[in-house]
Write a protein that holds these residues in place. Structure first.
Motif, short mmCIF file in Angstrom:
data_model
loop_
_atom_site.label_atom_id
_atom_site.label_comp_id
_atom_site.label_asym_id
_atom_site.label_seq_id
_atom_site.Cartn_x
_atom_site.Cartn_y
_atom_site.Cartn_z
N LEU A 470 0.82 -1.21 0.00
CA LEU A 470 0.00 0.00 0.00
C LEU A 470 0.86 1.26 0.00
N ILE A 471 1.98 1.21 0.73
CA ILE A 471 2.89 2.36 0.77
C ILE A 471 3.49 2.61 -0.61
N CYS A 472 3.94 1.55 -1.26
CA CYS A 472 4.54 1.70 -2.60
C CYS A 472 3.51 2.24 -3.60
N ILE A 473 2.27 1.75 -3.50
CA ILE A 473 1.22 2.27 -4.38
C ILE A 473 0.99 3.76 -4.12
N SER A 474 1.00 4.14 -2.83
CA SER A 474 0.80 5.54 -2.48
C SER A 474 1.92 6.42 -3.00
N ILE A 475 3.16 5.93 -2.89
CA ILE A 475 4.31 6.71 -3.36
C ILE A 475 4.28 6.86 -4.87
N LEU A 476 4.09 5.74 -5.57
CA LEU A 476 4.12 5.76 -7.03
C LEU A 476 2.90 6.46 -7.62
N GLY A 477 1.81 6.48 -6.84
CA GLY A 477 0.60 7.09 -7.35
C GLY A 477 0.48 8.58 -7.11
N GLN A 478 1.48 9.19 -6.48
CA GLN A 478 1.40 10.61 -6.18
C GLN A 478 1.29 11.47 -7.44
N GLY A 479 1.88 11.01 -8.54
CA GLY A 479 1.82 11.79 -9.78
C GLY A 479 0.66 11.42 -10.67
N TYR A 480 -0.33 10.75 -10.10
CA TYR A 480 -1.48 10.27 -10.87
C TYR A 480 -2.16 11.40 -11.64
N SER A 481 -2.34 12.54 -10.97
CA SER A 481 -3.04 13.65 -11.62
C SER A 481 -2.28 14.20 -12.82
N ALA A 482 -0.95 14.08 -12.81
CA ALA A 482 -0.15 14.59 -13.93
C ALA A 482 -0.42 13.82 -15.21
N PHE A 483 -0.76 12.52 -15.05
CA PHE A 483 -1.01 11.69 -16.22
C PHE A 483 -2.44 11.82 -16.73
N THR A 484 -3.33 12.36 -15.92
CA THR A 484 -4.74 12.44 -16.32
C THR A 484 -5.08 13.80 -16.92
N THR A 485 -4.12 14.73 -16.93
CA THR A 485 -4.37 16.04 -17.52
C THR A 485 -3.79 16.09 -18.94
N PHE A 490 4.10 18.38 -16.61
CA PHE A 490 5.43 17.97 -16.14
C PHE A 490 5.74 18.56 -14.76
N SER A 491 5.25 19.77 -14.47
CA SER A 491 5.52 20.40 -13.18
C SER A 491 4.92 19.57 -12.04
N ASN A 492 3.67 19.11 -12.21
CA ASN A 492 3.04 18.27 -11.19
C ASN A 492 3.75 16.93 -11.05
N PHE A 493 4.20 16.39 -12.18
CA PHE A 493 4.92 15.13 -12.18
C PHE A 493 6.22 15.25 -11.37
N LEU A 494 6.95 16.32 -11.62
CA LEU A 494 8.23 16.53 -10.93
C LEU A 494 8.01 16.76 -9.44
N ALA A 495 6.97 17.54 -9.10
CA ALA A 495 6.67 17.81 -7.70
C ALA A 495 6.32 16.55 -6.94
N ALA A 496 5.65 15.60 -7.63
CA ALA A 496 5.21 14.36 -6.99
C ALA A 496 6.36 13.39 -6.74
N TYR A 497 7.37 13.39 -7.63
CA TYR A 497 8.38 12.34 -7.57
C TYR A 497 9.79 12.82 -7.24
N ILE A 498 9.98 14.12 -7.03
CA ILE A 498 11.33 14.65 -6.78
C ILE A 498 11.96 14.05 -5.53
N THR A 499 11.12 13.65 -4.55
CA THR A 499 11.65 13.09 -3.30
C THR A 499 12.43 11.81 -3.55
N LEU A 500 11.95 10.98 -4.48
CA LEU A 500 12.57 9.66 -4.70
C LEU A 500 14.02 9.76 -5.17
N PRO A 501 14.33 10.56 -6.21
CA PRO A 501 15.74 10.67 -6.59
C PRO A 501 16.61 11.32 -5.53
#
Length: 542
Positions: A470-485, A490-501
């Motif tokens: 569930l945690i992994c789904i939550s982390i990977l799904g943070q950028g969900y809205s970026a793919f539905t627009t 790209f700005s939303n995508f980067l904001a959602a996943y910048i923590t991981l790198p």
């Protein structure tokens, strides 16, 4: 063999107190095996704890402190303000399901943390567990990322405190009130851990009472006893309800609602200063988990009954919008006219509580890092009252600087700092679940019995595995809205996943510099700081 120093102590289980016992520590006279002068010997419910006394923190936190610290770290603006967004995103039933799913995830994470923190009641908590049970580089990355997250939270709370006070004093400069809030939080942390615990106890008590009153008043409003309008389940039947946007709405809300539970894990750090960790940590963890679940699920259920999911007020979640908080809206419907002022005061205590907890957490993390040689040694200095004062001062300085950055330009730098720390809470939960899974495997492999565990997490290994998924789904799904627009945001995508790198870079750099390795199960240290004393340990003889 040579006889070491004698140590006397009382056995005190909180109810009865036995006679004083004298224990002589026998150790090898050779340098490698000789018991150090700072060896700590303690008795907890007839079990003996022998470990190097690397900590001079004072064990003055009681069970009631720990329960309220956990509640205070969780019940905050995420519930009082942002919960309205969950209702608006997926409707009354969808938001309720999303909170249930997140509650299941949090429950298993917290039971994992309870088992580890009870067995090893240390100040470093899950950061140290990551180093011990997984990889030193993993624990290092967990610690510094988590530290940076809470530093950013403190700065954000300072900004919010100034805005809240301006509601009453609109012509006064917000920065003055923000800095006054920092001074108050510093003073609460600077003297004794008990003063911090007492302050957090009463801060949290205000929030708990507010939630309880909200649920009771909400039931009376829904039944028509207050407000003179019997609502019942009417708002579950309006167009689009009860599952607004269907499955996609539930997914979106689940990802967002996880942030509302952030801070629950901070109670694990208090185990290093618990007066009786073997007794108090499990009680605090278990009691806290159920209270949090009941408060969150109960609150979101009441909101869904009384407030239509399409109420335009629900999309507001800023501290400037206290008047349209779901809590305020329900109180207003009940006829409580000064509801806005009451909730404004409660939100202010919530902000001070969150900042107070953040300051405590950051101070102990930095102290633990320094104790492990992962931060300057000066941060291990502790006052005679048990406060890591240099760690505290450093944390105050950095958070104040970040607070100042929030006023620069159009806050671009500050927003990116917030984005970088976005999913760190989920990563911390992942670290807890992974460390617990590795601990259990090593515990069995090295020949220990599960019956000797002070506290056993429920449904192992299914619980940690479910939580991790569930945690992994939550982390990977943070950028969900970026793919539905459309077009792709790209700005939303980067904001959602910048923590991981960022987390990965910290991990890899430390691993490369220190040449750490993934610790084999047979080599995991299960003895140091263990609250149990196993008779087959060769280090000391009683």
């Amino acid at each position: 063999m040579s006889r070491g120093r004698s140590t006397s102590f009382d056995i005190d289980d909180g109810k009865t107190k036995s006679n004083v016992f004298q224990i002589d520590v026998i150790s090898q006279s050779s340098g490698d095996n000789q018991a150090p002068d700072n060896t700590e010997i303690g008795v907890d419910d007839n079990r003996i704890l022998i470990s190097p006394n690397r900590s001079h923190l004072h064990r003055n936190l009681k069970e009631r402190h720990m329960i309220m610290i956990a509640l205070g770290g969780t019940i905050g603006t995420g519930l009082f303000l942002a919960s309205g967004q969950a209702l608006a995103s997926s409707g009354p039933a969808g938001s309720l399901i999303s909170y249930v799913v997140v509650s299941i995830m949090v429950y298993f994470v917290m039971t994992s943390l309870a088992e580890l923190s009870t067995q090893y009641p240390i100040s470093g908590s899950f950061n140290t567990f990551g180093s011990r049970f997984v990889d030193e580089a993993f624990g290092f990355a967990l610690a510094y990322n988590y530290y940076f997250t809470w530093i950013t939270v403190i700065a954000g709370e300072l900004v919010a405190a100034g805005i809240i006070v301006q509601y009453w004093l609109p012509n006064s400069p917000s920065v003055v009130w923000s800095l006054l809030g920092m001074i108050i939080m510093f003073l609460l942390n600077a003297f004794t851990v008990k003063s911090y615990g007492e302050a957090e106890y009463w801060f949290a008590m205000i929030k708990v009472v507010t939630v309880i009153i909200f649920i009771i008043i909400g039931i009376l409003v829904d039944a028509g006893v207050l407000g003179h309008d019997k609502i019942g389940v009417r708002n579950w039947k309006i167009d689009g309800a009860p599952f607004y946007k269907g499955f996609a709405g539930i997914v979106t809300t689940t990802l967002v609602s996880g942030f509302a539970f952030g801070g629950t894990e901070a109670v694990g750090i208090t185990a290093g200063e618990s007066a009786n960790p073997r007794r108090d940590v499990p009680r605090a963890m278990n009691g806290t988990i159920w209270r949090i679940i009941l408060f969150f699920i109960g609150s979101i259920f009441i909101m869904g009954l009384i407030i239509p999911y399409n109420d335009p007020n629900l999309i507001h979640n800023d501290v400037k919008d206290i008047a349209v908080s779901p809590f305020t809206l329900v109180f207003v419907k009940s006829g409580l006219k000064p509801a806005v002022h009451v909730m404004n005061a409660i939100i202010l205590t919530t902000i001070l509580s969150a900042g107070n907890s953040g300051l405590y957490v950051c101070t102990r993390i930095l102290y633990a890092l320094a104790s492990e040689g992962k931060a300057p040694k000066q941060f291990t200095y502790v006052t005679r009252h048990g406060i890591p004062i240099w760690s505290l001062l450093c944390t105050v300085l950095i958070s104040t600087i970040l607070f100042g950055i929030s006023f620069i330009g159009n806050k671009v730098i500050y927003r990116w700092l917030v984005n970088i720390t976005g999913v760190m809470g989920f990563i911390a939960w992942f670290g807890i679940s992974l460390a617990h899974w590795r601990f259990r495997r090593a515990y069995i492999l090295q020949g220990y019995s599960l019956n000797d565990l002070v506290y056993k997490a429920l449904l192992f290994p299914a619980g940690p595995i479910m939580a991790t998924i569930l945690i992994c789904i939550s982390i990977l799904g943070q950028g969900y809205s970026a793919f539905t627009t459309h077009p792709f945001n790209f700005s939303n995508f980067l904001a959602a996943y910048i923590t991981l790198p960022v987390f990965l870079i910290v991990f890899l750099v430390y691993k490369f510099v220190k040449k750490t390795r993934f610790i084999p199960l047979r080599e995991i240290d299960l003895v140091t700081d263990n609250i149990m004393f196993h008779q087959n340990e060769p280090t000391s003889t009683i």
